[in-house]
Design a protein around this motif. Structure first.
Motif, PDB file in Angstrom:
ATOM      1  N   TYR A  34       0.855  -1.180   0.000  1.00  0.00           N
ATOM      2  CA  TYR A  34       0.000   0.000   0.000  1.00  0.00           C
ATOM      3  C   TYR A  34       0.897   1.238   0.000  1.00  0.00           C
ATOM      4  O   TYR A  34       0.727   2.178   0.768  1.00  0.00           O
ATOM      5  N   PRO A  80      -5.230   6.752   4.716  1.00  0.00           N
ATOM      6  CA  PRO A  80      -6.304   5.750   4.752  1.00  0.00           C
ATOM      7  C   PRO A  80      -7.317   5.983   5.867  1.00  0.00           C
ATOM      8  O   PRO A  80      -8.463   5.517   5.761  1.00  0.00           O
ATOM      9  N   ASP A  81      -6.938   6.713   6.913  1.00  0.00           N
ATOM     10  CA  ASP A  81      -7.893   7.013   7.985  1.00  0.00           C
ATOM     11  C   ASP A  81      -9.027   7.898   7.499  1.00  0.00           C
ATOM     12  O   ASP A  81     -10.086   7.975   8.140  1.00  0.00           O
ATOM     13  N   MET A 107     -12.311   2.342   1.019  1.00  0.00           N
ATOM     14  CA  MET A 107     -11.262   1.440   1.519  1.00  0.00           C
ATOM     15  C   MET A 107     -11.310   0.098   0.818  1.00  0.00           C
ATOM     16  O   MET A 107     -10.265  -0.534   0.607  1.00  0.00           O
ATOM     17  N   ASN A 129      -8.029  -1.237  -0.910  1.00  0.00           N
ATOM     18  CA  ASN A 129      -7.484  -2.551  -0.566  1.00  0.00           C
ATOM     19  C   ASN A 129      -7.190  -3.399  -1.796  1.00  0.00           C
ATOM     20  O   ASN A 129      -6.338  -4.290  -1.750  1.00  0.00           O
ATOM     21  N   SER A 181       1.884  -3.366   4.923  1.00  0.00           N
ATOM     22  CA  SER A 181       0.777  -2.532   4.442  1.00  0.00           C
ATOM     23  C   SER A 181       0.827  -1.094   4.931  1.00  0.00           C
ATOM     24  O   SER A 181      -0.127  -0.344   4.717  1.00  0.00           O
ATOM     25  N   CYS A 182       1.904  -0.706   5.593  1.00  0.00           N
ATOM     26  CA  CYS A 182       1.989   0.669   6.085  1.00  0.00           C
ATOM     27  C   CYS A 182       2.037   1.647   4.915  1.00  0.00           C
ATOM     28  O   CYS A 182       2.681   1.381   3.895  1.00  0.00           O
ATOM     29  N   HIS A 183       1.370   2.784   5.080  1.00  0.00           N
ATOM     30  CA  HIS A 183       1.257   3.756   3.998  1.00  0.00           C
ATOM     31  C   HIS A 183       2.502   4.647   3.987  1.00  0.00           C
ATOM     32  O   HIS A 183       2.488   5.817   4.367  1.00  0.00           O
ATOM     33  N   HIS A 226      -4.841  -6.453   4.941  1.00  0.00           N
ATOM     34  CA  HIS A 226      -5.730  -5.415   4.431  1.00  0.00           C
ATOM     35  C   HIS A 226      -6.067  -4.403   5.528  1.00  0.00           C
ATOM     36  O   HIS A 226      -5.925  -4.682   6.714  1.00  0.00           O
ATOM     37  N   TYR A 227      -6.550  -3.246   5.091  1.00  0.00           N
ATOM     38  CA  TYR A 227      -7.111  -2.271   6.013  1.00  0.00           C
ATOM     39  C   TYR A 227      -8.575  -2.633   6.284  1.00  0.00           C
ATOM     40  O   TYR A 227      -9.255  -3.192   5.422  1.00  0.00           O
ATOM     41  N   THR A 228      -9.047  -2.324   7.479  1.00  0.00           N
ATOM     42  CA  THR A 228     -10.434  -2.605   7.803  1.00  0.00           C
ATOM     43  C   THR A 228     -11.367  -1.689   7.002  1.00  0.00           C
ATOM     44  O   THR A 228     -11.010  -0.558   6.680  1.00  0.00           O
ATOM     45  N   THR A 229     -12.550  -2.173   6.731  1.00  0.00           N
ATOM     46  CA  THR A 229     -13.478  -1.431   5.876  1.00  0.00           C
ATOM     47  C   THR A 229     -14.775  -1.065   6.606  1.00  0.00           C
ATOM     48  O   THR A 229     -15.763  -0.716   5.969  1.00  0.00           O
TER      49      THR A 229
END
Length: 372
Positions: free
Chosen positions: A244, A285-286, A293, A297, A324-326, A368-371
């Protein structure tokens, strides 16, 4: 070497720090500097007026942390190596091999990346590289891409010219740039890279096996991309990358072509984070809604597929640390190098295990990031 010059014709060059310990006098770390690419004539002309296209105003010294740090507490495997920092000034990840300059606005531009690599290696031979035993090739961003594109070439060059060499490995940092369409389904980054590939005459400046594979269909330009080159790499390699990646999400997944491309009337380099509906989401992503998201993802999925589908990924002696860190170029940031972890293994620990081993592939995969 004649012709090893930057875009503006000034001499190319490198920074050098000798081994800090006599026990490491035959150990070398060679690093490709990053800094994006120029994509068209005017873009490259504009680039030729700054430090990424001219050596005129280069700083007398440079520094980098993480995997390039000289602190043995944070970089125990490589801190005492001879370190070479190859400055980036050719515009296309050291791939250009164009004989005649391109004249833009009355100014000749030189695309000589491959000759820069040759000149650096030849110069280093008289500085002790001729006695090298262990060599790590690395680089970040556009330099990380250069690591993929040139690792087999540099490996073979050293095998031919340095009979003492015992170990040669590569660790690319944030260099696995996808050949991926935008959120809107536009091949923006592909068009940009195809154009600079042609301008720089990069066919003879990338992985030969990749070029041979794509030559029958006329798609040799694909060899300017890490995902298309990665399957052909024979050198032991360990990618360090975010699936990501902060640059890729902005400048590949959410980009637009500069107006008028490939013949714009400005020196604008690119048009990143250009999709209005995603301009708050892409940088952080926040800020993404749940539906956004889900879309973002998918880039992690595209990344995983591109990397894991290649046999190189699971080959003995290889591996990868993918998170997955931005972020971007995190492996040369001392804090992130030591703190980023997957399955309780830090980036530094993963690299150390790979560097000092030669067994089954050591792979660390992203989430993945949470959605919602």
């Amino acid at each position: 070497m004649a012709g090893a010059v930057c875009l503006d014709g000034t001499p190319a060059g490198f920074y050098y720090s000798p081994a800090a310990d006599v026990n490491n006098r035959n150990d070398w770390q060679i690093y490709f500097e990053g800094g994006g690419w120029c994509y068209d004539d005017m873009d490259c002309w504009g680039r030729s007026n700054g430090g990424l296209g001219s050596s005129t105003h280069w700083a007398p010294t440079v520094s980098a942390g993480g995997i390039m740090s000289d602190s043995c507490s944070e970089n125990p495997d490589f801190c005492n190596f001879n370190r070479v920092y190859i400055a980036y000034c050719d515009g296309n990840s050291f791939t250009g091999n164009r004989d005649e300059p391109l004249v833009v606005q009355g100014k000749p531009l030189y695309f000589r990346g491959r000759r820069i690599i040759d000149a650096v290696l030849q110069t280093l031979m008289s500085m002790g590289l001729n006695k090298a035993k262990r060599v790590l090739l690395t680089g970040c961003s556009a330099g990380g891409l250069a690591t993929y594109l040139h690792t087999d070439y540099v490996n073979q060059w050293l095998k031919t010219n340095v009979p003492t060499m015992q170990v040669f490995k590569a660790a690319s940092i944030s260099g696995f740039f996808l050949d991926q369409q935008t959120i809107e389904g536009k091949p923006v980054y592909e068009e940009q890279i195809r154009n600079i590939w042609q301008i720089a005459n990069s066919t003879n400046g990338v992985n030969d096996a990749c070029v041979a594979h794509y030559q029958p269909t006329g798609d040799q330009w694909k060899c300017n991309f890490a995902p298309h080159t990665y399957p052909f790499i024979q050198t032991p390699i360990f990618p360090l990358n975010s699936a990501y990646d902060a640059w890729q999400t902005k400048c590949i997944y959410a980009s637009e072509l500069v107006p008028g491309f490939p013949n714009p009337n400005t020196t604008q380099n690119s048009n990143c984070n250009a999709i209005p509906a995603y301009q708050n989401c892409v940088p952080d992503p926040d800020n993404c809604t749940a539906p956004q998201m889900v879309v973002m993802n998918k880039y992690i999925d595209y990344f995983n597929t591109a990397m894991q589908s290649a046999g190189t990924y699971s080959k003995n002696g290889n591996g990868a640390f993918i998170h997955s860190c931005h972020t971007h170029c995190e492996a040369q940031n001392s804090g992130e190098w030591l703190k980023f972890s997957v399955n309780n293994v830090t980036m530094q620990q993963a690299v150390s295990k790979w560097w000092n081993g030669n067994g089954p592939a050591i792979n660390f995969e992203p989430c993945h990031y949470t959605t919602g």
